[in-house]
Design an enzyme around this catalytic site. Structure first.
Site, PDB file in Angstrom:
ATOM      1  CG  ASP A 225      -2.019  -1.102   1.057  1.00  0.00           C
ATOM      2  OD1 ASP A 225      -1.873  -1.973   0.181  1.00  0.00           O
ATOM      3  OD2 ASP A 225      -2.988  -1.102   1.839  1.00  0.00           O
TER       4      ASP A 225
ATOM      5  CG  ASP B  94      -6.754   0.212   0.862  1.00  0.00           C
ATOM      6  OD1 ASP B  94      -7.068  -0.973   1.043  1.00  0.00           O
ATOM      7  OD2 ASP B  94      -7.123   1.141   1.611  1.00  0.00           O
TER       8      ASP B  94
ATOM      9  CG  HIS C 225     -11.125   1.258  -0.553  1.00  0.00           C
ATOM     10  ND1 HIS C 225     -11.163  -0.046  -0.140  1.00  0.00           N
ATOM     11  CD2 HIS C 225     -10.323   1.904   0.336  1.00  0.00           C
ATOM     12  CE1 HIS C 225     -10.430  -0.182   0.953  1.00  0.00           C
ATOM     13  NE2 HIS C 225      -9.896   0.974   1.262  1.00  0.00           N
TER      14      HIS C 225
ATOM     15  CG  HIS D  63     -14.558   0.097   0.780  1.00  0.00           C
ATOM     16  ND1 HIS D  63     -13.891   0.029   1.985  1.00  0.00           N
ATOM     17  CD2 HIS D  63     -14.595  -1.168   0.282  1.00  0.00           C
ATOM     18  CE1 HIS D  63     -13.525  -1.231   2.190  1.00  0.00           C
ATOM     19  NE2 HIS D  63     -13.935  -1.977   1.174  1.00  0.00           N
TER      20      HIS D  63
ATOM     21  CB  SER E  95     -13.374   0.870   5.197  1.00  0.00           C
ATOM     22  OG  SER E  95     -12.800   1.611   4.128  1.00  0.00           O
TER      23      SER E  95
ATOM     24  CG  HIS F 181      -8.601   5.377   2.370  1.00  0.00           C
ATOM     25  ND1 HIS F 181      -9.658   5.131   3.221  1.00  0.00           N
ATOM     26  CD2 HIS F 181      -7.995   4.176   2.205  1.00  0.00           C
ATOM     27  CE1 HIS F 181      -9.672   3.861   3.558  1.00  0.00           C
ATOM     28  NE2 HIS F 181      -8.678   3.246   2.952  1.00  0.00           N
TER      29      HIS F 181
ATOM     30  CE  LYS G 240      -4.241  -4.061   0.899  1.00  0.00           C
ATOM     31  NZ  LYS G 240      -4.980  -2.912   1.425  1.00  0.00           N
TER      32      LYS G 240
ATOM     33  CD  GLU H 264     -11.116  -2.321   5.243  1.00  0.00           C
ATOM     34  OE1 GLU H 264     -10.941  -2.542   4.016  1.00  0.00           O
ATOM     35  OE2 GLU H 264     -10.839  -1.233   5.782  1.00  0.00           O
TER      36      GLU H 264
ATOM     37  CB  CYS I 124      -2.511  -3.026   4.842  1.00  0.00           C
ATOM     38  SG  CYS I 124      -4.244  -2.520   4.663  1.00  0.00           S
TER      39      CYS I 124
END
Ligand code: VGL
Ligand code: ZN
Length: 181
Positions: A10, A52, A54, A58, A60, A71, A94, A101, A133
């Site tokens: 990430d 990441d 998203h 998302h 989260s 983000h 991912k 999540e 992560c």
């Protein structure tokens, strides 16, 4: 067949100072991560970069009752990598499902299959954030039967306490912590 893989976790704009979900001093590890990418590439290791990735809505995100500001939305500048990756790096996206999540690069991806298919036995992990992560990816790598090494001079946590706790947990579960390599 590469025995080893470097997993860069990430290293994206939104996790750097000035980004949407900054890891304090996250940018300080960029040069070290770039050095590791070069070093591992030179010795023929497989280079993997998780991101990441998203969707706009998302689970989260705070708008949906999650813990985080919006983000790393797919195809936005905040989701871009801030490190230099070789052309043949394996990119693992991912947490792409709006309703799930996923902190680990192994969760909901084919990372374990790719590594096994390529003959990888040892994985070296760097990136952010240590207590989210990086931790989840390292623990999953152990579960999948890999020998797991954490590159301590190329990780960064959100908080010091969070980072220390995560390091203890990873150590307990068999992750080998390398001060440097
Ligand atoms: C992460 C919080 C939310 C990470 C990702 O990459 O550690 N942390 N999404
Ligand atoms: Zn996220």
């Amino acid at each position: 067949m590469p025995e080893e893989a470097l997993i860069v976790v990430d290293m994206q704009r939104d996790f750097m100072p000035g980004g949407a979900l900054p890891v304090p001093d996250g940018d300080k590890i960029i040069p070290r991560v770039n050095e590791y990418i070069k070093k591992f590439k030179e010795k023929g290791a497989l280079i993997v970069a998780t991101r990441d990735w998203h969707p706009e809505n998302h689970i989260s995100f705070k708008e949906r009752g999650g813990p985080w500001p919006k983000h790393c939305v797919q195809n936005t500048p905040g989701a871009e990598f801030v490190v230099d990756l070789p052309e043949d790096a394996v990119i693992i996206s991912k947490a792409t499902d709006p309703d799930k999540e996923a902190y680990s690069g192994f969760e909901g991806t084919n990372l374990a299959e790719i590594l096994k298919e390529k003959g990888v036995k040892k994985v070296y992990i760097c990136g952010v954030a240590t207590e989210y992560c990086v931790r989840a990816t390292a623990l999953d790598a152990v579960k999948h039967g890999f020998e797991v090494y954490l590159l301590k001079d190329a990780i960064k946590g959100i908080t010091l306490e969070g980072e220390e706790k995560a390091l203890r947990e990873m150590k307990e579960r068999g992750v080998k912590i390398l001060e440097s390599l």
